[in-house]
Write a protein that holds these residues in place. Sequence first.
Motif, PDB file in Angstrom:
ATOM      1  N   GLY A 280       0.622  -1.088   0.488  1.00  0.00           N
ATOM      2  CA  GLY A 280      -0.143   0.044  -0.289  1.00  0.00           C
ATOM      3  C   GLY A 280       0.777   1.189   0.312  1.00  0.00           C
ATOM      4  N   ILE A 281       1.704   1.066   1.098  1.00  0.00           N
ATOM      5  CA  ILE A 281       2.615   2.831   0.831  1.00  0.00           C
ATOM      6  C   ILE A 281       3.437   2.359  -0.676  1.00  0.00           C
ATOM      7  CG2 ILE A 281       5.373   3.152   1.547  1.00  0.00           C
ATOM      8  CD1 ILE A 281       3.774   1.981   4.611  1.00  0.00           C
ATOM      9  N   PHE A 282       4.362   1.741  -1.365  1.00  0.00           N
ATOM     10  CA  PHE A 282       4.634   2.164  -2.313  1.00  0.00           C
ATOM     11  C   PHE A 282       3.746   2.775  -3.701  1.00  0.00           C
ATOM     12  CE2 PHE A 282       8.335  -0.475  -2.253  1.00  0.00           C
ATOM     13  CZ  PHE A 282       8.739   0.361  -0.534  1.00  0.00           C
ATOM     14  N   ALA A 283       2.504   2.521  -3.096  1.00  0.00           N
ATOM     15  CA  ALA A 283       1.479   2.801  -4.200  1.00  0.00           C
ATOM     16  C   ALA A 283       0.949   3.911  -3.689  1.00  0.00           C
ATOM     17  CB  ALA A 283       0.077   1.511  -4.193  1.00  0.00           C
ATOM     18  N   ARG A 284       0.996   4.127  -2.524  1.00  0.00           N
ATOM     19  CA  ARG A 284       0.424   5.391  -2.262  1.00  0.00           C
ATOM     20  C   ARG A 284       1.777   6.456  -2.666  1.00  0.00           C
ATOM     21  NH1 ARG A 284      -0.730   6.408   4.020  1.00  0.00           N
ATOM     22  NH2 ARG A 284       2.189   6.025   4.213  1.00  0.00           N
ATOM     23  N   LYS A 285       2.867   5.760  -2.615  1.00  0.00           N
ATOM     24  CA  LYS A 285       3.748   6.616  -3.367  1.00  0.00           C
ATOM     25  C   LYS A 285       4.196   6.645  -5.120  1.00  0.00           C
ATOM     26  CE  LYS A 285       6.796   7.866   0.369  1.00  0.00           C
ATOM     27  NZ  LYS A 285       7.009   9.218   1.218  1.00  0.00           N
ATOM     28  N   ALA A 286       3.495   6.329  -5.458  1.00  0.00           N
ATOM     29  CA  ALA A 286       3.242   6.443  -6.648  1.00  0.00           C
ATOM     30  C   ALA A 286       2.350   7.517  -7.354  1.00  0.00           C
ATOM     31  CB  ALA A 286       3.364   4.914  -7.640  1.00  0.00           C
ATOM     32  N   VAL A 287       0.912   7.294  -7.090  1.00  0.00           N
ATOM     33  CA  VAL A 287      -0.138   7.634  -6.988  1.00  0.00           C
ATOM     34  C   VAL A 287      -0.184   9.222  -6.588  1.00  0.00           C
ATOM     35  CG1 VAL A 287      -2.467   7.824  -6.770  1.00  0.00           C
ATOM     36  CG2 VAL A 287      -1.392   5.694  -7.127  1.00  0.00           C
ATOM     37  N   LEU A 290       3.853  10.486  -6.080  1.00  0.00           N
ATOM     38  CA  LEU A 290       4.061  11.005  -7.534  1.00  0.00           C
ATOM     39  C   LEU A 290       6.106  10.401  -7.597  1.00  0.00           C
ATOM     40  CD1 LEU A 290       3.180  14.401  -9.388  1.00  0.00           C
ATOM     41  CD2 LEU A 290       2.211  12.133  -9.682  1.00  0.00           C
ATOM     42  N   MET A 291       6.250   9.349  -6.903  1.00  0.00           N
ATOM     43  CA  MET A 291       7.290   8.445  -6.288  1.00  0.00           C
ATOM     44  C   MET A 291       6.982   7.112  -6.570  1.00  0.00           C
ATOM     45  SD  MET A 291       8.311   9.955  -2.887  1.00  0.00           S
ATOM     46  CE  MET A 291       8.565  11.933  -2.636  1.00  0.00           C
ATOM     47  N   PRO A 292       7.072   7.124  -7.972  1.00  0.00           N
ATOM     48  CA  PRO A 292       6.983   5.658  -8.954  1.00  0.00           C
ATOM     49  C   PRO A 292       8.519   4.958  -8.474  1.00  0.00           C
ATOM     50  CG  PRO A 292       7.430   6.965 -10.426  1.00  0.00           C
ATOM     51  CD  PRO A 292       7.734   7.521  -9.378  1.00  0.00           C
ATOM     52  N   ALA A 293       9.404   4.213  -8.079  1.00  0.00           N
ATOM     53  CA  ALA A 293      10.456   3.990  -8.061  1.00  0.00           C
ATOM     54  C   ALA A 293      10.745   2.578  -7.568  1.00  0.00           C
ATOM     55  CB  ALA A 293      12.347   4.860  -7.195  1.00  0.00           C
ATOM     56  N   TYR A 294       9.862   2.517  -6.214  1.00  0.00           N
ATOM     57  CA  TYR A 294       9.427   1.874  -5.429  1.00  0.00           C
ATOM     58  C   TYR A 294       8.486   0.527  -5.932  1.00  0.00           C
ATOM     59  CZ  TYR A 294      12.341   5.315  -2.317  1.00  0.00           C
ATOM     60  OH  TYR A 294      12.910   6.021  -1.994  1.00  0.00           O
ATOM     61  N   LEU A 295       7.684   0.705  -7.209  1.00  0.00           N
ATOM     62  CA  LEU A 295       7.185  -0.405  -7.666  1.00  0.00           C
ATOM     63  C   LEU A 295       7.792  -0.853  -7.916  1.00  0.00           C
ATOM     64  CD1 LEU A 295       4.877   2.014  -9.768  1.00  0.00           C
ATOM     65  CD2 LEU A 295       4.373   1.230  -7.500  1.00  0.00           C
ATOM     66  N   CYS A 296       9.300  -1.215  -8.207  1.00  0.00           N
ATOM     67  CA  CYS A 296      10.101  -2.377  -8.819  1.00  0.00           C
ATOM     68  C   CYS A 296      10.418  -3.249  -8.196  1.00  0.00           C
ATOM     69  CB  CYS A 296      11.236  -1.631  -9.311  1.00  0.00           C
ATOM     70  SG  CYS A 296      12.246  -1.595  -8.639  1.00  0.00           S
ATOM     71  N   HIS A 297       9.934  -3.216  -6.933  1.00  0.00           N
ATOM     72  CA  HIS A 297       9.610  -4.079  -5.750  1.00  0.00           C
ATOM     73  C   HIS A 297       8.477  -5.093  -6.108  1.00  0.00           C
ATOM     74  CE1 HIS A 297      13.553  -2.213  -4.850  1.00  0.00           C
ATOM     75  NE2 HIS A 297      13.036  -0.628  -4.107  1.00  0.00           N
ATOM     76  N   ILE A 298       7.525  -4.402  -5.889  1.00  0.00           N
ATOM     77  CA  ILE A 298       6.207  -4.935  -5.549  1.00  0.00           C
ATOM     78  C   ILE A 298       6.318  -6.938  -5.842  1.00  0.00           C
ATOM     79  CG2 ILE A 298       4.005  -5.717  -7.193  1.00  0.00           C
ATOM     80  CD1 ILE A 298       4.000  -2.993  -5.061  1.00  0.00           C
ATOM     81  N   PRO A 299       6.774  -7.492  -6.935  1.00  0.00           N
ATOM     82  CA  PRO A 299       6.638  -8.711  -7.016  1.00  0.00           C
ATOM     83  C   PRO A 299       7.521  -9.176  -6.136  1.00  0.00           C
ATOM     84  CG  PRO A 299       7.785  -7.910  -9.360  1.00  0.00           C
ATOM     85  CD  PRO A 299       7.399  -6.518  -8.189  1.00  0.00           C
ATOM     86  N   ARG A 300       8.750  -8.946  -5.523  1.00  0.00           N
ATOM     87  CA  ARG A 300       9.057  -9.253  -3.957  1.00  0.00           C
ATOM     88  C   ARG A 300       8.161  -9.289  -3.098  1.00  0.00           C
ATOM     89  NH1 ARG A 300      12.876  -6.285  -4.077  1.00  0.00           N
ATOM     90  NH2 ARG A 300      14.972  -7.442  -5.052  1.00  0.00           N
TER      91      ARG A 300
END
Length: 336
Positions: A280-287, A290-300
């Motif tokens: 949830g935090i990484f999605a919130r950062k992106a949405v 406007l910090m999408p860099a952490y989305l790459c960690h979603i699969p892990r």
Amino acid sequence: MSRGLLIDRFLDDSGWGGCGRDPLPVDCSFRRYERLTCDDGRHAMLMDAPPPMEDVRPFVKLARHLRRMGVSVPEVMAADEEEGFLVIEDFGDDTYTRLLARGADETALYAVAVDVLAALQVRPAAVDVDVPRYDTDKLLDEAVLFTDWYLPSVTGHAVDPIARIDFVDAWASALAAVTGAPDAPPDTLVLRDFHVDNLMLLRDRTGIASCGLLDFQDAVIGHPAYDLMSLLEDARRDIAPDLQAAMQQRYFAARRDLDRGAFMTAYRVLGAQRHTKVLGIFARKAVRDLMPAYLCHIPRLWRLLEQNLSEPALAPVAAWLAKHVPAEQRRIPEIG
């Protein structure tokens, strides 16, 4: 007055004016750092933590507390708590993350980090600090970041209110194995973001003092399993199962007072809660930020979460996810 001018005034007033200032890369927060280098040989770090997004007072309080506990955290050399400025000790550039990327001895680095946790947790005075409790309500507030931010980012719509209530109920049932267990160990100081990005090797110190801590201002009082899990189930880095097992064994060798079975149940439940929250935090950062860099960690994060769902105490959460989050939604959100 602009923030830049406020910084200049703070540095002048605190005796750090006129020093060289080298900005550091930004992290996942709104905090910003600059390395200060002075002609007289002094060096330090400027923390710029703009209110109301950030609050430096917990950092100052916990830095002083942890130093009393014998843990290596940066000394606070100057502070303007109202404006959100600190000058703190400079621990250098040897973060665990950078060292591991350069091929440093992984086992040795993790071993010292585990030793820090074990040493801190057995000190009764560690909990003698005014911080929130990591109770069921707080853990549930974090878990719903998944329903409120991650799921809408992959489905395009808000979660059904009844499904959200069922999600909270499922987590309340699972968390009873942690917060309400009769064989639970005494609560301890939980640092919450205890992972390699926030740990540093201090080459001029020995023993547990050689491991410096950076991000501890959100510490709470809670279950001792949380920080060990945070270290060994890292959202940003794959850790081999044999290393995880070796570090768990090292921890238990130092904490012979613990019931291993009950501890590992809490470890897996809290791990699942953390991975759910961080999705949830990484999605919130992106949405939102406007910090999408952490989305790459979603699969892990999904891999780690799914591994923990075999824990019987997590059966209600596993059932909810199986019903409401099909495989095609367990993915990186397509933001923008």
